[in-house]
Design an enzyme around this catalytic site. Structure first.
Site, PDB file in Angstrom:
ATOM      1  N   CYS A 117       0.813  -1.225   0.000  1.00 14.77           N
ATOM      2  CA  CYS A 117       0.000   0.000   0.000  1.00 14.77           C
ATOM      3  C   CYS A 117       0.845   1.274   0.000  1.00 14.77           C
ATOM      4  CB  CYS A 117      -0.943   0.011   1.196  1.00 14.77           C
ATOM      5  SG  CYS A 117      -2.213  -1.246   1.062  1.00 14.77           S
ATOM      6  N   HIS A 257      -3.561   7.334   2.986  1.00  9.83           N
ATOM      7  CA  HIS A 257      -3.934   6.039   2.416  1.00  9.83           C
ATOM      8  C   HIS A 257      -5.320   5.652   2.946  1.00  9.83           C
ATOM      9  CE1 HIS A 257      -3.859   2.022   1.007  1.00  9.83           C
ATOM     10  NE2 HIS A 257      -3.699   1.477   2.192  1.00  9.83           N
ATOM     11  N   ASN A 287     -10.316   0.201  -0.158  1.00  8.79           N
ATOM     12  CA  ASN A 287      -8.856   0.282  -0.191  1.00  8.79           C
ATOM     13  C   ASN A 287      -8.355  -0.212  -1.549  1.00  8.79           C
ATOM     14  OD1 ASN A 287      -6.113   0.017   0.120  1.00  8.79           O
ATOM     15  ND2 ASN A 287      -6.210  -1.119   2.057  1.00  8.79           N
TER      16      ASN A 287
END
Ligand code: UT7
Length: 330
Positions: A117, A257, A287
């Site tokens: 990520c 994020h 996500n």
């Protein structure tokens, strides 16, 4: 002579058409809309279906084309294409090389960058370094992930979180001191046991057994990852503020994020930021791993003003995490 800095001069984004709602997931696993929204902030996510397109490259090409069309640049001028991704089209052959050819960046070289990520965040550092050194003039950084290709839709602890998407940012030299100002990037390999995909790499090549045991899907120990993410994302964002003498009032936008709304809230809290400065689209996309940061830039581009102070923060598998301070350039 003033130092050349690396600025973002254009952004683009793309999410696939198919919308997977929480209600649809209720039909697939033992979960419910109320749990998902209250624990994560996610209401729906996008999934790339074969009838629309296939592979992460499809999403990356769409995001790059959006940027190229909006900025009206000639793709032949692009020097380098980096694809930040955890889900390349296939092992070995560079996904970025294919994307560069497809978008007409025929004079560019291209490669993939993988840091879960944090891939896009780390890619920002890479892209900026090429520009600051004077080596290249146009670096296209794309964050793209087809997470649905590694999601087990019988596992309620992961399938509710992830979605597919892509975003792109163009880095160019700036002589006004705008663009990337500072970065604090970290990793800790002891974290790999808590978030990852066991099989398909050199450690555990594919066998009948690995397929049968569902080892080609992503897994995570949610609670453990959550704890690390909450404290580390807040720590690095706070540190970036401190060492650049930024007060909460100096920060125009937090670009976090999008893994879990509660992690984002905790980071914003530690920074003393008002909610109105915190960029969020997790409710619509979930996500999207490497795509969360550039998708925020694409979604909220019209709100940014030249000189705005943006603080990026991310946390991901590995573990990898960090924060970047960037001045918006247009
Ligand atoms: O982007 C890369 C980094 N990733 C992250 O940052 C993700 C970090 N982790 C998280 O976001 C959260 O840990 C999750 C959203 C994955 C899980 O939320 P949580 O609040 O940590 O839940 P939990 O794992 O502690 O589970 C609480 C309860 C459990 O039931 P019991 O043991 O209390 O009876 C779970 O079995 O919720 C249950 N549960 C669910 N219930 C309904 C777990 N998943 C679900 C679900 N629907 N999908």
């Amino acid at each position: 002579m003033s130092k050349t800095t690396a600025a973002i001069t254009a952004v683009g984004g793309y999410v696939p058409k198919f919308v997977m709602t929480n209600n649809m997931l209720e039909e697939m696993v033992d979960t419910n809309d109320e749990w998902i929204v209250s624990r994560t902030g996610i209401k729906e996510r996008r999934v790339l279906k074969p009838e629309e397109g296939e592979g992460t490259s499809y999403l990356a090409i769409k995001a790059a084309e959006d940027l190229i069309q909006k900025k009206n640049i000639d793709p032949k001028e692009i020097d380098l294409v980096i694809i930040a991704t955890a889900t390349p089209d296939s092992m070995v052959a560079s996904t970025a090389a294919f994307v560069a050819s497809e978008i007409g960046a025929v004079n560019a070289f291209a490669y993939d960058l993988l840091a879960a990520c944090s891939s896009f965040l780390f890619g920002m550092s890479t892209a900026a370094s090429y520009i600051e050194s004077g080596r290249y003039k146009k670096v296209l950084l794309i964050g793209a992930d087809k997470m649905s290709s590694i999601i087990d839709y019988t596992d309620r602890t992961t399938c509710i979180i992830f979605g597919d998407g892509a975003g792109a940012a163009l880095f160019e030299p700036n002589e006004e001191g705008l663009g990337l100002q500072d970065e604090y990037l970290r990793s800790d390999g002891t974290g790999r046991q808590f978030l990852g995909m066991d099989a398909g790499g050199s450690l555990m090549p594919a066998t009948e057994e690995t397929v049968k045991n569902r080892k080609h899907f992503i897994y995570q120990e949610g609670k453990t990852v959550f704890k690390f993410a909450v404290s580390n994302m807040a720590d690095v964002a706070e540190r970036i503020m401190q060492r650049n003498n930024l007060e909460d009032t100096d920060v125009s936008w937090l670009v976090p994020h999008q893994a879990n709304k509660r992690i984002i809230d905790a980071t914003a809290n530690r920074m003393g930021l008002d909610n109105s400065k915190v960029l969020m689209n997790i409710e619509r996309y979930g996500n999207t791993t490497s795509a969360t940061l550039p998708l925020l830039l694409a979604d909220f581009e019209s709100k940014f003003k030249k000189g705005d102070n943006l603080v990026f923060a991310a946390f991901g598998g590995g573990f990898t995490w960090g924060s970047i301070y960037l001045k918006w350039a247009y």
